[in-house]
Design a protein around this motif. Sequence first.
Motif, PDB file in Angstrom:
ATOM      1  N   PRO A   1       0.838  -1.207   0.000  1.00  0.00           N
ATOM      2  CA  PRO A   1       0.000   0.000   0.000  1.00  0.00           C
ATOM      3  C   PRO A   1       0.873   1.258   0.000  1.00  0.00           C
ATOM      4  CG  PRO A   1       0.129  -0.891   2.202  1.00  0.00           C
ATOM      5  CD  PRO A   1       0.862  -1.864   1.320  1.00  0.00           C
ATOM      6  N   PRO A   2       0.379   2.395  -0.507  1.00  0.00           N
ATOM      7  CA  PRO A   2       1.196   3.602  -0.609  1.00  0.00           C
ATOM      8  C   PRO A   2       1.567   4.123   0.787  1.00  0.00           C
ATOM      9  CG  PRO A   2      -0.770   3.747  -1.996  1.00  0.00           C
ATOM     10  CD  PRO A   2      -0.955   2.580  -1.105  1.00  0.00           C
ATOM     11  N   SER A   3       2.856   4.151   1.091  1.00  0.00           N
ATOM     12  CA  SER A   3       3.304   4.633   2.403  1.00  0.00           C
ATOM     13  C   SER A   3       4.766   5.040   2.320  1.00  0.00           C
ATOM     14  CB  SER A   3       3.104   3.567   3.486  1.00  0.00           C
ATOM     15  OG  SER A   3       3.856   2.407   3.178  1.00  0.00           O
ATOM     16  N   VAL A   4       5.157   5.911   3.223  1.00  0.00           N
ATOM     17  CA  VAL A   4       6.537   6.379   3.342  1.00  0.00           C
ATOM     18  C   VAL A   4       6.971   6.160   4.791  1.00  0.00           C
ATOM     19  CG1 VAL A   4       8.092   8.354   3.211  1.00  0.00           C
ATOM     20  CG2 VAL A   4       6.267   8.101   1.523  1.00  0.00           C
ATOM     21  N   THR A   5       8.129   5.545   4.970  1.00  0.00           N
ATOM     22  CA  THR A   5       8.657   5.276   6.306  1.00  0.00           C
ATOM     23  C   THR A   5       9.939   6.064   6.517  1.00  0.00           C
ATOM     24  OG1 THR A   5       7.724   3.046   6.309  1.00  0.00           O
ATOM     25  CG2 THR A   5       9.462   3.503   7.912  1.00  0.00           C
ATOM     26  N   VAL A   6      10.026   6.764   7.652  1.00  0.00           N
ATOM     27  CA  VAL A   6      11.222   7.522   8.028  1.00  0.00           C
ATOM     28  C   VAL A   6      11.718   6.952   9.350  1.00  0.00           C
ATOM     29  CG1 VAL A   6      12.185   9.770   8.564  1.00  0.00           C
ATOM     30  CG2 VAL A   6      10.364   9.582   6.868  1.00  0.00           C
ATOM     31  N   GLN A   7      12.957   6.432   9.356  1.00  0.00           N
ATOM     32  CA  GLN A   7      13.558   5.895  10.569  1.00  0.00           C
ATOM     33  C   GLN A   7      14.642   6.850  11.059  1.00  0.00           C
ATOM     34  OE1 GLN A   7      14.786   1.918   9.390  1.00  0.00           O
ATOM     35  NE2 GLN A   7      12.950   1.059  10.346  1.00  0.00           N
ATOM     36  N   LEU A   8      14.674   7.069  12.378  1.00  0.00           N
ATOM     37  CA  LEU A   8      15.604   8.021  12.995  1.00  0.00           C
ATOM     38  C   LEU A   8      16.438   7.278  14.037  1.00  0.00           C
ATOM     39  CD1 LEU A   8      12.573  10.063  13.060  1.00  0.00           C
ATOM     40  CD2 LEU A   8      14.600  11.347  12.398  1.00  0.00           C
ATOM     41  N   PRO A   9      17.553   6.687  13.619  1.00  0.00           N
ATOM     42  CA  PRO A   9      18.409   5.961  14.578  1.00  0.00           C
ATOM     43  C   PRO A   9      18.959   6.911  15.639  1.00  0.00           C
ATOM     44  CG  PRO A   9      18.993   5.444  12.293  1.00  0.00           C
ATOM     45  CD  PRO A   9      18.078   6.624  12.255  1.00  0.00           C
ATOM     46  N   GLY A  10      18.977   6.442  16.856  1.00  0.00           N
ATOM     47  CA  GLY A  10      19.536   7.221  17.951  1.00  0.00           C
ATOM     48  C   GLY A  10      18.599   8.248  18.546  1.00  0.00           C
ATOM     49  N   ALA A  11      17.381   8.386  17.988  1.00  0.00           N
ATOM     50  CA  ALA A  11      16.424   9.351  18.534  1.00  0.00           C
ATOM     51  C   ALA A  11      15.603   8.706  19.640  1.00  0.00           C
ATOM     52  CB  ALA A  11      15.519   9.883  17.437  1.00  0.00           C
ATOM     53  N   HIS A  12      15.050   9.545  20.502  1.00  0.00           N
ATOM     54  CA  HIS A  12      14.238   9.056  21.619  1.00  0.00           C
ATOM     55  C   HIS A  12      12.925   9.824  21.664  1.00  0.00           C
ATOM     56  CE1 HIS A  12      13.247   7.170  25.401  1.00  0.00           C
ATOM     57  NE2 HIS A  12      13.042   8.364  25.948  1.00  0.00           N
ATOM     58  N   TRP A  13      11.847   9.104  22.003  1.00  0.00           N
ATOM     59  CA  TRP A  13      10.490   9.678  22.123  1.00  0.00           C
ATOM     60  C   TRP A  13       9.845   9.069  23.354  1.00  0.00           C
ATOM     61  CZ3 TRP A  13       7.241  13.344  20.579  1.00  0.00           C
ATOM     62  CH2 TRP A  13       5.869  13.158  20.689  1.00  0.00           C
ATOM     63  N   ASP A  14       9.534   9.901  24.346  1.00  0.00           N
ATOM     64  CA  ASP A  14       9.080   9.388  25.638  1.00  0.00           C
ATOM     65  C   ASP A  14       7.578   9.556  25.876  1.00  0.00           C
ATOM     66  OD1 ASP A  14       8.948  12.092  25.910  1.00  0.00           O
ATOM     67  OD2 ASP A  14      10.282  12.235  27.651  1.00  0.00           O
ATOM     68  N   LYS A  15       6.801   9.878  24.820  1.00  0.00           N
ATOM     69  CA  LYS A  15       5.365  10.114  25.019  1.00  0.00           C
ATOM     70  C   LYS A  15       4.488   8.973  24.504  1.00  0.00           C
ATOM     71  CE  LYS A  15       5.997  15.122  24.882  1.00  0.00           C
ATOM     72  NZ  LYS A  15       5.649  16.401  24.235  1.00  0.00           N
ATOM     73  N   GLY A  16       5.118   7.859  24.121  1.00  0.00           N
ATOM     74  CA  GLY A  16       4.349   6.675  23.776  1.00  0.00           C
ATOM     75  C   GLY A  16       4.016   6.571  22.299  1.00  0.00           C
ATOM     76  N   ASP A  17       3.858   5.313  21.829  1.00  0.00           N
ATOM     77  CA  ASP A  17       3.483   5.078  20.437  1.00  0.00           C
ATOM     78  C   ASP A  17       2.040   5.518  20.200  1.00  0.00           C
ATOM     79  OD1 ASP A  17       5.940   3.918  20.432  1.00  0.00           O
ATOM     80  OD2 ASP A  17       5.225   1.852  20.330  1.00  0.00           O
ATOM     81  N   PHE A  18       1.766   6.015  19.000  1.00  0.00           N
ATOM     82  CA  PHE A  18       0.392   6.409  18.699  1.00  0.00           C
ATOM     83  C   PHE A  18       0.171   6.476  17.193  1.00  0.00           C
ATOM     84  CE2 PHE A  18       2.647  10.406  18.588  1.00  0.00           C
ATOM     85  CZ  PHE A  18       2.014  11.145  17.600  1.00  0.00           C
ATOM     86  N   ASP A  19      -1.129   6.387  16.807  1.00  0.00           N
ATOM     87  CA  ASP A  19      -1.586   6.614  15.437  1.00  0.00           C
ATOM     88  C   ASP A  19      -2.435   7.874  15.435  1.00  0.00           C
ATOM     89  OD1 ASP A  19      -0.369   4.338  14.699  1.00  0.00           O
ATOM     90  OD2 ASP A  19      -2.160   3.164  14.304  1.00  0.00           O
TER      91      ASP A  19
END
Length: 542
Positions: free
Chosen positions: A56-74
């Motif tokens: 399906p049409p999608s774009v993925t951006v991966q950020l190695p070494g980054a941190h996010w402390d507010k939880g996964d979400f859609d």
Amino acid sequence: MLKNKMLITLLLFSAPLSAADLELKNIFLSDDSLQYHLIMQFNGTPEYLSSEIMNPPSVTVQLPGAHWDKGDFDKKLSAGSFYQYRLTLQKKTIGKDVVQLKLFFQTLPDYTITTPNDSSLVVSWFKKVSPASAPEGLGPMSAFSKPVTLHFDSANLTDVIKLMMDDTGLNLVMGDLMDAGQMNSQITLTLTDVPLNIALRTILNINGYEYYYADNIVVIKRIETSLEGELETRIYNLEFASGDMIQTALAGVLTNKGSTIPFSTGGGAKAFNDRIEVTDKRYKFDEITRTIRELDKKIPQINIAVKFIETTLKEDETMGINWNLRASISAPGGEYTDTDTDTSTITDGIVNFGKMFLGDKTLNAATLTPPVVSALLELLATDSDTKLLQEPQVTTFNNFPANIRVGTTIPVLVPQLESSVFGAIPYTYQNQNIDISMDVLPRINSDGLISLNVDAVVQAIVGYVGAEQRPIVSTRSTNTNVMVEDGGTLLMGGLIFTSDGETMNKVPLLGDLPLIKNLFRRKVTVDEQRELLIFITSTIIS
């Protein structure tokens, strides 16, 4: 074998940061006249990997070494063909953690990934093509937004249109829908640096025609003719405004072929209409979208607290409550001076009400500062003939009506119209409502002022009449328009009614002796006046 998926990977290196240093602070969607932008903000410069999948049409951006402390979400959105993004943190036991952003599209657009400064990463893609907007997209349609300079004197309308479209790279269809006599008419025009799409629409409209764009084809037709593909339908998700309000606002924006249908994603007849379906000509959607975005904003709220207080008037208060008289009889003690208004609540038995912001149609109303309100309530509390009837409060949106209803239902014995077979008149009970009601329409003005339209109705039983002791109901009402400061109080008075009561005067001891007591007692009719005071305090909720 050719797969139905295609994977393209791009690695961009920049100044590396450790996982402890690089933190994703915020992510949000923005836009301008041409593009949408999904913006990620960091505390440093990120490195990223990007990939896209066609099905399906999608774009993925991966950020190695980054941190996010507010939880996964859609999060689901509506920005062209973009409808959702997903943010996840993938913790690694060996190596760096990875923040992954995945964007989902209905059709994969032309997009770019940039780092415009040292602390952000931006994914950008172009908006959907709209024939009447400038600019109008990429490829051949971009020529439609280029400025043109035209000078014609008694030129053939058909020739002018063909000349204008020659360099656009778009297909032109005029077909049998055009009136040959009209299209061969002569026109004179002078246009300087006007976008081509606006020039074309202006020339066509004054001659009774219009155009629309679909699939790289420009179709010219009569204004009154409807063709398949001419209209477009979009559904807008509303965060704050209701679909009914948006429908009313769009009435002056839509063309004569436009329509709107507000609907709700919730259940029940009273659910908010939080979506609206809009159908109209393609070129109108830029204006429609701007209108909806302007209206679909967070609305301030206002808390309205009301006190209904009834007091019995003294002998010297035949024209209504006399605050200075009561203050001189029982001052609450102490003195307060408002340094902003340079007024005092009670000084030497004199009551000052402070600032006045009275509108038209007012009746015995004053706006009070909080210290004045406290002093007056303390003054009333010292009077045993004063009582608090009700103290409701309600919160409403700015410029939305608030309704307060407090009442009691009492059964009233009433005779029937016809006698019974035994000659007696039958009785039945009917319910009678005794209500205190108020309708308040608040509106926030500049300088911290609140406009109030107040319509108050207060009912009370003042006596009984007839053998059935049917209640006599007094109704007092008032309507006023006034402005108060945020947190200020509106005092409404002058709602007076008179009730008749009987008291028994008698000589002590002799008035209680059997046989002769009537010689030493008599009934006295006393008229009692009572005034209703309404205190309305309005406060803006931030």
